[in-house]
Enzyme design. Sequence first.
Site, PDB file in Angstrom:
ATOM      1  CG  LEU A   1      -2.127  -0.751   1.368  1.00 17.73           C
ATOM      2  CD1 LEU A   1      -2.668  -0.700   2.770  1.00 17.73           C
ATOM      3  CD2 LEU A   1      -3.137  -0.210   0.402  1.00 17.73           C
ATOM      4  CG  ASP A   2       0.007   4.639  -2.421  1.00 13.27           C
ATOM      5  OD1 ASP A   2      -0.190   5.343  -3.428  1.00 13.27           O
ATOM      6  OD2 ASP A   2      -0.894   4.320  -1.643  1.00 13.27           O
ATOM      7  CB  ALA A   3       3.118   7.036   1.864  1.00 14.30           C
ATOM      8  CG  PHE A   4      -2.786   9.297  -0.533  1.00 15.36           C
ATOM      9  CD1 PHE A   4      -3.903   8.770  -1.162  1.00 15.36           C
ATOM     10  CD2 PHE A   4      -2.885  10.560   0.013  1.00 15.36           C
ATOM     11  CE1 PHE A   4      -5.078   9.488  -1.241  1.00 15.36           C
ATOM     12  CE2 PHE A   4      -4.051  11.285  -0.050  1.00 15.36           C
ATOM     13  CZ  PHE A   4      -5.152  10.744  -0.688  1.00 15.36           C
ATOM     14  CB  SER A   5      -3.580   3.740   0.390  1.00 14.40           C
ATOM     15  OG  SER A   5      -3.072   4.113  -0.837  1.00 14.40           O
TER      16      SER A   5
END
Lengths: 413, 351
Positions: free
Chosen positions: B101-105
Amino acid sequence: MQLCRRCVSLLLSRPLLSAALQPSTHTLHQRSHHILLQPPVHSLTQRHSRETWTPCGRRNLSDHQAASPDVYNNKTDLAEREAEKHIVPFENLNVHQISNQESLSDMGLDAVVRPSPLQEISEEEAVQIQVPSALPPDSFTLKPYVDQSETLSKLVQLGVNLWELEQRPNVGSMLVRLDFHADVAPKLLFLKDLGVEESKLGTILTKNPFILTESLDNLEARVSYLKTKKFSQESVAVMVSKAPYLLNFSVERLDNRLGFFQKQLGLSAEKTRNVVTRLPKLLCRSLEPIKENLKVCELEFGFRGNEIQHIVTTVPKVLIANKRKLTQIFDFVHNTMDVPHSLIAKFPQVLNAKFLRIKERHLFLEYLGRAQYQPSQPNYISLDRLVFLPDDVFCSDVALATLEDFERFQKTL
Amino acid sequence: MTTKAARLFRRMDGLFAVYKPQGVHWKLIRDTIESNLLKELNSCPPPAPQLAVKFQLLSSGENNGSKDLILSPSMLPSLANHPLVKGPQFHKVHVGVGHRLDAFSSGVLVLGVGKGNYVLEHLCKSHVTRDYTLEGEFGRATDDFSHTTRVIEKTTYDHVTQDKLERVLAMIQGANQKALITYSQMDLRTQEAYELAVKGLLYPHGKSPPILTGLRCIHFNPPHFTLEVQCVNETQKYLRKLIHEVGLELRSSAVCSGVRRTRDGPFKAENALTRQHWTADCIIQAIAHFRKTTRKIRKSGMYRQTDGQLNSSAKIQEQIRSEIGQSDQEHVELTSPTFDRIVDRVAPGTG
């Protein structure tokens, strides 16, 4: 055969006492090496083999051989103190060795005749055979030296983490070369006189082993300087335990830093002393990040001078905090939670907290409709209670909900 | 004779799920969990110190009477194996991350410990579906499709109604259904393909682009709206782009203000660990909880390797669908009505 008999006699002439100390024989051979021209026969081969060992491996302890006389001198000194009869045999030894020298130089090395290993000898002679300790000249770890070296075993007993120290470059070699009674013991006594607790000595030395190589005069000069600046004995001890590198800095540097803090923050001497005692790291680090943090507080955040003073005296860690994280927290608290400057200055602990904690708790309170941070209105929640309380107390007292509800809410964020 | 640390280490084998907070990089989470496990392992009491033979000067017993010091052997503890000299017992625990999961999610992040890392590989290859909740906001378009980056254009959104939104979503889903069938790599003219399609088991095998198997709007409050998505083979950036495309289709623009994963294959958010529970005992409990799921994934992975592709794929899908359970029923409900809707809408579009 003549020589052979002399070797054996050499061994026999020494009483069992000296024969018992294996490391001492190492020294004896070394001592003879220093004093005399040629060593006795049976150590000759060992010396040659030691010289031909090429140092390999990361930590080159090749000075170990030169240093070991110091290390092992202690052991022989101890032995001398333990058994009073030692003094005589050493002199005897020298006499014998000197006589040996002449015979050796006469006959030449080719005429050396060594006893055959299959030759049977008596029990007493067998016991008297000295085996030099097989210490490697260099090694990757301090493990082979710990049992033999007094310094290292005493440090382990104090609680110093040798494994951590040997990861640092050159520290391992430095520790092996230290002499316990000449280098280490005076510094430890000095720290104890200062008032540092014995349980903390291990951690202090693990963080800063270079306190042992600093000269005692320098250490005393720095402590006396701090005392002239009216730091009490206990506060100096506390500062040294919290920041082990403190006493490695010169008096000029300490003076410079103390002056900077007093001038920049505009605090009285008493308050500066208080701040520095609570966070002595301020005196150890460079001043540039601290100056930047102060600028950020003044210009970006918009705090007034007296507010900054109050923040720094309550939470000195703000001076060395990460600039980006500090900005993130302030941005959230001021813009999203709508908390005014005066209230943040009143509760500066919020700037020291974890950002995620503040965010989740604030969103939970907002969801419940209890996010009230104005003291004038009812159901006011102060910022320090928001941040400081543990989770279960926060849920039951402040949010008036259960811990499971909070966790379920966390999973919706 | 095993030590407490060795027994604890043996229990750290398997998969578990963690709830990733927003704004945190996944690597930080993996490192935190590894250091927590190592802390617990190294806090176990070390083994007793080894004894070594040392020759010491000890006074001979009362027999001789004289104070002769003689050489005598004794077993003394050797400091060479002291933990302060040897170092900590455990240096590394293998902790692997599943679908990232990328940092924004935020949302469910599957982690594997020890031998569970092999099963992670099977999980990734088995093309499981994942559930996301996307939050969008009309009126703006940014370069990164998220609400924090630089705004490129601003538009009005008064004309957007829920009905229009539903129509756009149906159109998108139709296209995705078609892609689902295309990428299933089956000859559509066979009876077998028809039977699988009837059961809803036509599924992409091997490489495929991101495909949405389910899409619906759960909340509409202009300018904010929330979509629920079930997809295969996706990235979070693709989902943010989806929100942007929805905005474009509605003749407006939209940014994504939140991507939240509620399910990753058989791992749901209810059993995911929150930040307070990232300690060794909670993790071991979670591993024990997911043990059956892990075993099923490993077995389905083994089937895939041994059997032929077609047979195994059907088996895998059945197994995974049965694991998913409730969400499986929702999935079926989603596909059937929209399928009908597509048939209706294609006619006026083309006609």
